[in-house]
Design a protein around this motif. Structure first.
Motif, PDB file in Angstrom:
ATOM      1  N   TYR A 284     -16.859  -0.375   5.067  1.00  0.00           N
ATOM      2  CA  TYR A 284     -16.256   0.958   5.121  1.00  0.00           C
ATOM      3  C   TYR A 284     -17.237   2.034   4.668  1.00  0.00           C
ATOM      4  O   TYR A 284     -17.244   3.147   5.209  1.00  0.00           O
ATOM      5  CB  TYR A 284     -14.989   0.991   4.267  1.00  0.00           C
ATOM      6  CG  TYR A 284     -13.993  -0.081   4.636  1.00  0.00           C
ATOM      7  CD1 TYR A 284     -13.606  -0.268   5.955  1.00  0.00           C
ATOM      8  CD2 TYR A 284     -13.454  -0.932   3.672  1.00  0.00           C
ATOM      9  CE1 TYR A 284     -12.711  -1.274   6.308  1.00  0.00           C
ATOM     10  CE2 TYR A 284     -12.558  -1.926   4.014  1.00  0.00           C
ATOM     11  CZ  TYR A 284     -12.193  -2.094   5.331  1.00  0.00           C
ATOM     12  OH  TYR A 284     -11.316  -3.074   5.674  1.00  0.00           O
TER      13      TYR A 284
ATOM     14  N   SER B  25      -9.166  -4.621  -0.065  1.00  0.00           N
ATOM     15  CA  SER B  25      -9.441  -4.325   1.338  1.00  0.00           C
ATOM     16  C   SER B  25      -8.931  -5.412   2.276  1.00  0.00           C
ATOM     17  O   SER B  25      -8.780  -5.178   3.474  1.00  0.00           O
ATOM     18  CB  SER B  25     -10.946  -4.116   1.540  1.00  0.00           C
ATOM     19  OG  SER B  25     -11.690  -5.185   0.984  1.00  0.00           O
TER      20      SER B  25
ATOM     21  N   ALA C  34      -5.008  -4.797   2.375  1.00  0.00           N
ATOM     22  CA  ALA C  34      -4.685  -3.585   3.133  1.00  0.00           C
ATOM     23  C   ALA C  34      -4.207  -3.938   4.535  1.00  0.00           C
ATOM     24  O   ALA C  34      -3.158  -3.460   4.998  1.00  0.00           O
ATOM     25  CB  ALA C  34      -5.910  -2.676   3.199  1.00  0.00           C
ATOM     26  N   PHE C  35      -4.963  -4.787   5.224  1.00  0.00           N
ATOM     27  CA  PHE C  35      -4.566  -5.209   6.574  1.00  0.00           C
ATOM     28  C   PHE C  35      -3.393  -6.171   6.527  1.00  0.00           C
ATOM     29  O   PHE C  35      -2.469  -6.087   7.335  1.00  0.00           O
ATOM     30  CB  PHE C  35      -5.750  -5.875   7.285  1.00  0.00           C
ATOM     31  CG  PHE C  35      -6.817  -4.919   7.707  1.00  0.00           C
ATOM     32  CD1 PHE C  35      -6.523  -3.849   8.548  1.00  0.00           C
ATOM     33  CD2 PHE C  35      -8.118  -5.079   7.281  1.00  0.00           C
ATOM     34  CE1 PHE C  35      -7.518  -2.964   8.958  1.00  0.00           C
ATOM     35  CE2 PHE C  35      -9.117  -4.207   7.681  1.00  0.00           C
ATOM     36  CZ  PHE C  35      -8.817  -3.145   8.517  1.00  0.00           C
TER      37      PHE C  35
ATOM     38  N   VAL D 107       0.008  -4.507   6.002  1.00  0.00           N
ATOM     39  CA  VAL D 107       0.480  -3.788   7.188  1.00  0.00           C
ATOM     40  C   VAL D 107       1.071  -4.763   8.196  1.00  0.00           C
ATOM     41  O   VAL D 107       2.134  -4.526   8.770  1.00  0.00           O
ATOM     42  CB  VAL D 107      -0.660  -2.972   7.835  1.00  0.00           C
ATOM     43  CG1 VAL D 107      -0.223  -2.411   9.187  1.00  0.00           C
ATOM     44  CG2 VAL D 107      -1.076  -1.837   6.913  1.00  0.00           C
TER      45      VAL D 107
ATOM     46  N   MET E 102       1.730   0.513   4.104  1.00  0.00           N
ATOM     47  CA  MET E 102       0.480   1.214   4.371  1.00  0.00           C
ATOM     48  C   MET E 102      -0.266   1.627   3.110  1.00  0.00           C
ATOM     49  O   MET E 102      -1.343   2.219   3.198  1.00  0.00           O
ATOM     50  CB  MET E 102       0.776   2.473   5.194  1.00  0.00           C
ATOM     51  CG  MET E 102       1.161   2.218   6.635  1.00  0.00           C
ATOM     52  SD  MET E 102      -0.283   1.754   7.638  1.00  0.00           S
ATOM     53  CE  MET E 102      -1.221   3.295   7.589  1.00  0.00           C
TER      54      MET E 102
ATOM     55  N   LEU F 249      -3.846   0.294   2.803  1.00  0.00           N
ATOM     56  CA  LEU F 249      -4.637   0.768   3.935  1.00  0.00           C
ATOM     57  C   LEU F 249      -4.965   2.252   3.784  1.00  0.00           C
ATOM     58  O   LEU F 249      -6.060   2.699   4.163  1.00  0.00           O
ATOM     59  CB  LEU F 249      -3.903   0.524   5.249  1.00  0.00           C
ATOM     60  CG  LEU F 249      -4.697   0.869   6.520  1.00  0.00           C
ATOM     61  CD1 LEU F 249      -5.986   0.049   6.598  1.00  0.00           C
ATOM     62  CD2 LEU F 249      -3.841   0.639   7.770  1.00  0.00           C
TER      63      LEU F 249
ATOM     64  N   VAL G 262      -8.064   2.405   1.873  1.00  0.00           N
ATOM     65  CA  VAL G 262      -9.244   2.119   2.688  1.00  0.00           C
ATOM     66  C   VAL G 262      -9.636   3.352   3.505  1.00  0.00           C
ATOM     67  O   VAL G 262     -10.814   3.716   3.597  1.00  0.00           O
ATOM     68  CB  VAL G 262      -8.977   0.914   3.608  1.00  0.00           C
ATOM     69  CG1 VAL G 262     -10.086   0.766   4.646  1.00  0.00           C
ATOM     70  CG2 VAL G 262      -8.841  -0.373   2.788  1.00  0.00           C
TER      71      VAL G 262
END
Length: 353
Positions: free
Chosen positions: A111, A217, A220-221, A224, A230, A233, A236
């Motif tokens: 990122y 991180s 985060a995915f 979701v 969220m 995310l 991130v």
């Protein structure tokens, strides 16, 4: 994006602090990379002999100490625990480093690279997502590493004691004797360093906000996909947004694919490397930053995972597995293949009892 939340604050701090560290001496687009910094630390203590990649990174020390302070004084989350599938966790950390050093960075650096304008990071970010999705297949089939058990405080602080020892070695550059020194790079990425106290302070700050926010991180995915949550995310996204703004302000933003710092353009291998990372980190319970934070909470399972990453970083450079700015090495595909076989085997055989 919810503008006022702890994950957004943590992501914003990372996005601002990491480019500032690069501006003050750390490698470009590598202001704060858990995998790269663990690789440098592995070299410093003699786990590999790549002379340009040897330095005990104070950012990692600060991250653990900051998490410890937050866990004791703010969240009351210092809970010594561990004992859940230690060998499996060590090997997941080991193979995760093969993937990370193929891409040339951990999820945080992916990122941060994007926030610096490096479009080669996109292949890695897509690969990371694919690896997490694959891991969820195993979770739905019953995969589990088991539950950690409560441990004594004396056991829970072992990881913290090791961190303190590394800090002493960094301050004193102590030698164990003739022929067995602590190694420090004189050229290359390992020699590119922000000042020790700035780096330590940056790590402390990031450790506090990461521990408080539960930033991850990988989660985060995963959150979701599983629950439409969220919050992580958003953190991130904040990392990328604030890294972009900070790099633009500092004159460090370089947009494109070519000639990016400590990156290569073999996108297929960047993708595969981060697929393996996504698998290993997801099956292992989180990204490397989260595991380092958990060491500050007394989590020995995370300490074992990080130990695996240190060993993997050493092996990747000792056996010519890690990529470079020129691309992958001849041993890289074989190492990734072994990592994938291990993850698939573990994913199919480690069931909830």
């Amino acid at each position: 994006m919810k503008l006022l939340s702890w994950p957004v604050l943590a992501g914003s701090v990372l996005g601002i602090v990491a480019p500032l560290l690069s501006y003050n001496g750390n490698p470009a687009n590598m202001g704060f990379c858990a995998a790269c910094f663990l690789r440098d630390t592995a070299g410093a203590v003699g786990l590999h002999s790549a002379a340009p990649l040897q330095y005990i990174r104070p950012e990692l020390i600060g991250l653990v100490f900051g998490a410890l302070l937050s866990a004791i004084f703010f969240t009351k989350d210092f809970r010594p625990r561990g004992g859940s599938s230690p060998l499996t966790r060590l090997l997941l950390g080991f193979f995760a480093m093969f993937g990370a050093l193929t891409f040339l960075g951990c999820p945080w650096r992916a990122y941060l690279r994007l926030g610096g304008g490096d479009l080669t990071s996109l292949a890695g970010i897509v690969g990371l997502f694919v690896g997490i999705v694959i891991s969820l297949f195993f979770v739905k089939k019953g995969f589990s590493l088991g539950r950690a058990k409560t441990q004594s405080t004396g056991v829970g602080i072992i990881g913290i004691i090791i961190t303190i020892i590394l800090f002493v070695l960094l301050l004193t550059r102590f030698s164990f004797g003739e022929g067995l020194p602590i190694h420090f790079s004189e050229k290359g990425p390992g020699s590119q360093q922000a000042s020790l106290w700035l780096s330590l302070g940056a790590g402390l700050l990031i450790g506090v906000v990461m521990q408080k926010s539960r930033f991850c991180s990988i989660g985060a995915f995963r959150n979701v996909i599983l629950s439409r949550d969220m919050s992580l995310l958003n953190g991130v996204i904040a990392t990328v947004v604030f890294a972009t703004i900070t790099n633009l302000v500092l004159g460090q933003f370089k947009f494109g694919f070519e000639s990016q710092p400590i990156a290569h353009t073999q996108h297929f291998w960047s993708f595969l490397g981060m697929v393996l990372c996504g698998l290993c980190f997801s099956l292992g319970g989180g990204c490397p930053g989260k595991h380092l934070v958990h060491i500050g909470e007394g989590d020995n399972d995370s300490a074992i995972f990080v130990l695996g990453m240190l060993l993997g970083g050493g092996a990747a450079h000792q056996f010519n597995i890690a990529a470079s700015g020129a691309g992958i090495n001849s041993a890289t595909p074989y190492a990734l293949a072994i990592g994938f076989v291990f993850c698939i085997w573990i994913g199919l055989t480690r069931k909830v009892s």
